[in-house]
Scaffold this motif. Sequence first.
Motif, PDB file in Angstrom:
ATOM      1  N   VAL A 152       0.844  -1.200   0.000  1.00 52.42           N
ATOM      2  CA  VAL A 152       0.000   0.000   0.000  1.00 52.42           C
ATOM      3  C   VAL A 152       0.878   1.249   0.000  1.00 52.42           C
ATOM      4  O   VAL A 152       0.584   2.234  -0.678  1.00 52.42           O
ATOM      5  CB  VAL A 152      -0.945  -0.014   1.219  1.00 52.42           C
ATOM      6  CG1 VAL A 152      -1.740   1.272   1.291  1.00 52.42           C
ATOM      7  CG2 VAL A 152      -1.881  -1.207   1.157  1.00 52.42           C
ATOM      8  N   GLU A 156       0.752   4.020  -2.943  1.00 49.59           N
ATOM      9  CA  GLU A 156       0.537   5.438  -2.640  1.00 49.59           C
ATOM     10  C   GLU A 156       1.280   6.341  -3.627  1.00 49.59           C
ATOM     11  O   GLU A 156       0.744   7.322  -4.110  1.00 49.59           O
ATOM     12  CB  GLU A 156       1.099   5.756  -1.253  1.00 49.59           C
ATOM     13  CG  GLU A 156       0.213   5.379  -0.125  1.00 49.59           C
ATOM     14  CD  GLU A 156      -0.744   6.491   0.204  1.00 49.59           C
ATOM     15  OE1 GLU A 156      -0.262   7.617   0.406  1.00 49.59           O
ATOM     16  OE2 GLU A 156      -1.945   6.241   0.221  1.00 49.59           O
ATOM     17  N   ILE A 159      -0.345   6.471  -6.863  1.00 49.22           N
ATOM     18  CA  ILE A 159      -1.623   7.188  -6.803  1.00 49.22           C
ATOM     19  C   ILE A 159      -1.373   8.690  -6.708  1.00 49.22           C
ATOM     20  O   ILE A 159      -1.984   9.485  -7.414  1.00 49.22           O
ATOM     21  CB  ILE A 159      -2.459   6.676  -5.607  1.00 49.22           C
ATOM     22  CG1 ILE A 159      -2.875   5.231  -5.861  1.00 49.22           C
ATOM     23  CG2 ILE A 159      -3.678   7.552  -5.401  1.00 49.22           C
ATOM     24  CD1 ILE A 159      -3.515   4.544  -4.677  1.00 49.22           C
ATOM     25  N   GLU A 166      -6.612   2.584  -8.087  1.00 51.18           N
ATOM     26  CA  GLU A 166      -6.140   1.759  -6.991  1.00 51.18           C
ATOM     27  C   GLU A 166      -5.653   0.389  -7.484  1.00 51.18           C
ATOM     28  O   GLU A 166      -4.626  -0.111  -7.037  1.00 51.18           O
ATOM     29  CB  GLU A 166      -7.241   1.592  -5.947  1.00 51.18           C
ATOM     30  CG  GLU A 166      -6.708   1.785  -4.537  1.00 51.18           C
ATOM     31  CD  GLU A 166      -7.809   2.017  -3.531  1.00 51.18           C
ATOM     32  OE1 GLU A 166      -8.455   1.029  -3.153  1.00 51.18           O
ATOM     33  OE2 GLU A 166      -8.012   3.171  -3.128  1.00 51.18           O
ATOM     34  N   THR A 167      -6.394  -0.189  -8.408  1.00 49.41           N
ATOM     35  CA  THR A 167      -6.017  -1.505  -8.929  1.00 49.41           C
ATOM     36  C   THR A 167      -4.690  -1.417  -9.674  1.00 49.41           C
ATOM     37  O   THR A 167      -3.796  -2.243  -9.472  1.00 49.41           O
ATOM     38  CB  THR A 167      -7.098  -2.029  -9.897  1.00 49.41           C
ATOM     39  OG1 THR A 167      -8.334  -1.434  -9.541  1.00 49.41           O
ATOM     40  CG2 THR A 167      -7.184  -3.520  -9.867  1.00 49.41           C
ATOM     41  N   TRP A 170      -1.825  -0.958  -7.290  1.00 45.26           N
ATOM     42  CA  TRP A 170      -1.481  -2.190  -6.581  1.00 45.26           C
ATOM     43  C   TRP A 170      -0.666  -3.108  -7.478  1.00 45.26           C
ATOM     44  O   TRP A 170       0.348  -3.664  -7.059  1.00 45.26           O
ATOM     45  CB  TRP A 170      -2.744  -2.895  -6.087  1.00 45.26           C
ATOM     46  CG  TRP A 170      -2.432  -4.134  -5.330  1.00 45.26           C
ATOM     47  CD1 TRP A 170      -2.517  -5.415  -5.788  1.00 45.26           C
ATOM     48  CD2 TRP A 170      -1.946  -4.214  -3.987  1.00 45.26           C
ATOM     49  NE1 TRP A 170      -2.126  -6.283  -4.816  1.00 45.26           N
ATOM     50  CE2 TRP A 170      -1.765  -5.579  -3.698  1.00 45.26           C
ATOM     51  CE3 TRP A 170      -1.648  -3.259  -3.015  1.00 45.26           C
ATOM     52  CZ2 TRP A 170      -1.296  -6.010  -2.467  1.00 45.26           C
ATOM     53  CZ3 TRP A 170      -1.184  -3.698  -1.797  1.00 45.26           C
ATOM     54  CH2 TRP A 170      -1.013  -5.059  -1.527  1.00 45.26           C
ATOM     55  N   ALA A 186       3.584 -10.695  -4.598  1.00 48.93           N
ATOM     56  CA  ALA A 186       2.151 -10.473  -4.373  1.00 48.93           C
ATOM     57  C   ALA A 186       1.798 -10.704  -2.912  1.00 48.93           C
ATOM     58  O   ALA A 186       0.932 -10.043  -2.348  1.00 48.93           O
ATOM     59  CB  ALA A 186       1.332 -11.394  -5.268  1.00 48.93           C
TER      60      ALA A 186
ATOM     61  N   THR B   2      -4.748 -13.000  -4.926  1.00 49.03           N
ATOM     62  CA  THR B   2      -3.507 -12.238  -4.894  1.00 49.03           C
ATOM     63  C   THR B   2      -3.507 -11.134  -5.953  1.00 49.03           C
ATOM     64  O   THR B   2      -2.759 -10.182  -5.834  1.00 49.03           O
ATOM     65  CB  THR B   2      -2.301 -13.147  -5.140  1.00 49.03           C
ATOM     66  OG1 THR B   2      -2.596 -13.993  -6.243  1.00 49.03           O
ATOM     67  CG2 THR B   2      -1.982 -13.970  -3.917  1.00 49.03           C
ATOM     68  N   SER B   5      -6.587  -5.812  -5.832  1.00 53.81           N
ATOM     69  CA  SER B   5      -5.910  -4.759  -5.104  1.00 53.81           C
ATOM     70  C   SER B   5      -6.363  -4.782  -3.658  1.00 53.81           C
ATOM     71  O   SER B   5      -7.461  -5.211  -3.338  1.00 53.81           O
ATOM     72  CB  SER B   5      -6.224  -3.407  -5.729  1.00 53.81           C
ATOM     73  OG  SER B   5      -7.470  -2.951  -5.275  1.00 53.81           O
ATOM     74  N   VAL B   6      -5.485  -4.344  -2.793  1.00 51.75           N
ATOM     75  CA  VAL B   6      -5.791  -4.378  -1.370  1.00 51.75           C
ATOM     76  C   VAL B   6      -5.651  -2.964  -0.835  1.00 51.75           C
ATOM     77  O   VAL B   6      -4.630  -2.328  -1.024  1.00 51.75           O
ATOM     78  CB  VAL B   6      -4.800  -5.306  -0.640  1.00 51.75           C
ATOM     79  CG1 VAL B   6      -4.989  -5.194   0.849  1.00 51.75           C
ATOM     80  CG2 VAL B   6      -5.008  -6.725  -1.096  1.00 51.75           C
ATOM     81  N   VAL B   8      -5.750  -0.408   2.509  1.00 57.91           N
ATOM     82  CA  VAL B   8      -5.399  -0.539   3.909  1.00 57.91           C
ATOM     83  C   VAL B   8      -6.648  -0.689   4.760  1.00 57.91           C
ATOM     84  O   VAL B   8      -6.653  -1.360   5.779  1.00 57.91           O
ATOM     85  CB  VAL B   8      -4.518   0.648   4.334  1.00 57.91           C
ATOM     86  CG1 VAL B   8      -5.292   1.936   4.292  1.00 57.91           C
ATOM     87  CG2 VAL B   8      -3.938   0.433   5.698  1.00 57.91           C
ATOM     88  N   ARG B 206      -1.922  14.591   3.532  1.00 57.45           N
ATOM     89  CA  ARG B 206      -1.716  13.174   3.320  1.00 57.45           C
ATOM     90  C   ARG B 206      -0.859  12.591   4.445  1.00 57.45           C
ATOM     91  O   ARG B 206      -1.109  11.496   4.933  1.00 57.45           O
ATOM     92  CB  ARG B 206      -1.036  12.971   1.969  1.00 57.45           C
ATOM     93  CG  ARG B 206      -1.152  11.570   1.498  1.00 57.45           C
ATOM     94  CD  ARG B 206      -0.866  11.444   0.022  1.00 57.45           C
ATOM     95  NE  ARG B 206      -1.310  10.130  -0.375  1.00 57.45           N
ATOM     96  CZ  ARG B 206      -2.491   9.885  -0.901  1.00 57.45           C
ATOM     97  NH1 ARG B 206      -3.327  10.865  -1.129  1.00 57.45           N
ATOM     98  NH2 ARG B 206      -2.839   8.662  -1.220  1.00 57.45           N
TER      99      ARG B 206
END
Lengths: 362, 302
Positions: A152, A156, A159, A166-167, A170, A186, B2, B5-6, B8, B206
Amino acid sequence: MSGTWHANSWLSGAGRVASLRGGRGTASCTDDQRPLRVATALTEPLLLGRALTVELGPAHDRTSVITGLDFSLAAGRTLGVVGESGCGKSMTALAIMGLAPSPHRIGGVLRFAGQDLLTMPQDRRRQLRGADMAMIFQEPMTALNPVVPVGVQIAEMLIVHDNASETAAWRGAVALLDRGGIADPARRARAYPDELSGGMRQRVMIAMAIACKPRLLIADEPTTALDVSVQAQILDLLLELQRDTGMAMVFISHNLGVVSAVADDIMVMYAGRALETGPAQRVLTAPAHPYTAGLIATLPDIGRRQKILPVIEGSPVNPRNRPPGCAFAPRCPRVIAECRTGLPAMVMVSPGQEAACIRCAA
Amino acid sequence: MTEASVSVWQLRWRRLARDRVALGALSVLVLLYGLCFSAAWIEVWLDVTGVDTDLMSRFDPIDARHWLGSDEAGRDEFTRILRGGQISLSIGLFAAIGSSFVGTVIGATAGYFRGRVDMVLMRFTDFMLAMPALPVLIILAAIDLTKLGFSQDFVRSGAAGYWRIVLIVTLLGWTTVARLVRAATLSLVEREFVLAARAQGASSLRILWVHVLPNAVTPIIVATTLRMGSVILTESALSFLGVGIQPPSTSWGSMLTNAQELMASNPLLAVYPGAAILMAVIAINFVGDGLQSAFDPRADPH
């Protein structure tokens, strides 16, 4: 000349805005600027410092921590900055990044890719950070946010600077971890920093730093906190990334051995000044300044047991009460009376190699 | 799995979902809220009333209709507890979250920007802290809302008294959170990962949102959950002084206050609202614990 620089800075500024708005959702935030890079490279080096001074503290109580520093760095090259703790290495890095602790006053010239960093608006400077110039810190244990998974944290960057979804961000983060040499990226992307080893955390820091393909990477003692075997891997990774992306590197270390492995040019710093600069090969094999020679002499030889390790006697000066004359004079084995009165100027000792020592000038 | 997307927040939610104690406490809370807010239907179903007095059936014992008996005015105790819970639980929630929010914004701003901003905000906090709470509460509660442009109907309705209490408790309750968050922020902005975040071009907002506040979540949550318990009690003090929730509405706090006079003859009337407050506060604390470890991967899950 300055007119050309202005045109360039305006153009590359526009390119950045276009790439920010473009949002193609990939990690290639600076591709459309490549032709411009060539153009700026022809007119001046990527990074240029002239008579750079940094003073810290409020107006009534300023301490000068960097004085009259000159350096330049072209794309694809590495400048090694060497010196003992407190000599101003890290402050130089922070000044370039625009992160010197407030309150401060920075004087002289500091230019990056044809743009004047010192007069640039704060907001524009912030956009440069992370996108065009990135930094790796010494302590991978503390330089990552402990409550955010590393994937993440990398995402950031994409982004913020690339406007990636977001996808896409990632996916980009996983790819960057892979690029940073992390196995099973992954899965590791979901790990929190304290679930990773020191070497892996430094790889994460590197992946984060190269996320937006910066033109300049500042590495502040990136291997100091790591095991020797891991050190070599990290250095290899940095060199490989530099070969692939053509980024310039400022490599800061107190370890001459490490610097000799990566640097094209070396700047030896002492008490906020450069004492010797030049091509790495020359500086390491034929040091002109007694301080450089002393640093090299302190490197222990592998395979030879020494009864007494060579040291440089004494300790670095306090920047608040620097002696008149050469700051190194109190510790210098070759000191003469003149050293303590006049400040030695940089003199050329061989092509490209300069040293600030009265003994060299004589 | 996997490939997805993840974020937080997803990860935090998953950590919370794995925490059995927190989930249990959360279901207790949800159940409690659900029960309280369906009091009207339960009254119809049991054919009792928790609102209207019936002097013929004072202190009725427990039976099939009156699950917890009836009180000194002949109102059904069980449904009255539920009606009191509507007020207490929602005031507790709104006022605690409200004061945490105000305190977090003020504390984080002061700690992050330091210097003059910090000075002004913290002296203001000291000023609020130094004010004697009860007189201020009474004065604030006595403000004539019609003069502030609210309609007569609103002012006379129970809602006005309710929101007045939420607002007052929020205004006086944020100072602890502000000081805790300021202290946490001051130490966090010195950490290297904040410098690293700045080196990555993160904006101040941020940095605060992603790097400072998630690391300061422990004091915020502890203060919020503690606050919820004390808000419920502050409300009862206000009601006792006649400036809070007025009959026929009630709250756990005012039920407890009422029961004081009956401690010798009918102690159970004090036990019921007391037990309700205890249950709610404990559940809230467990949920707070769960949230804390969901945010901080280094915290031990139960």
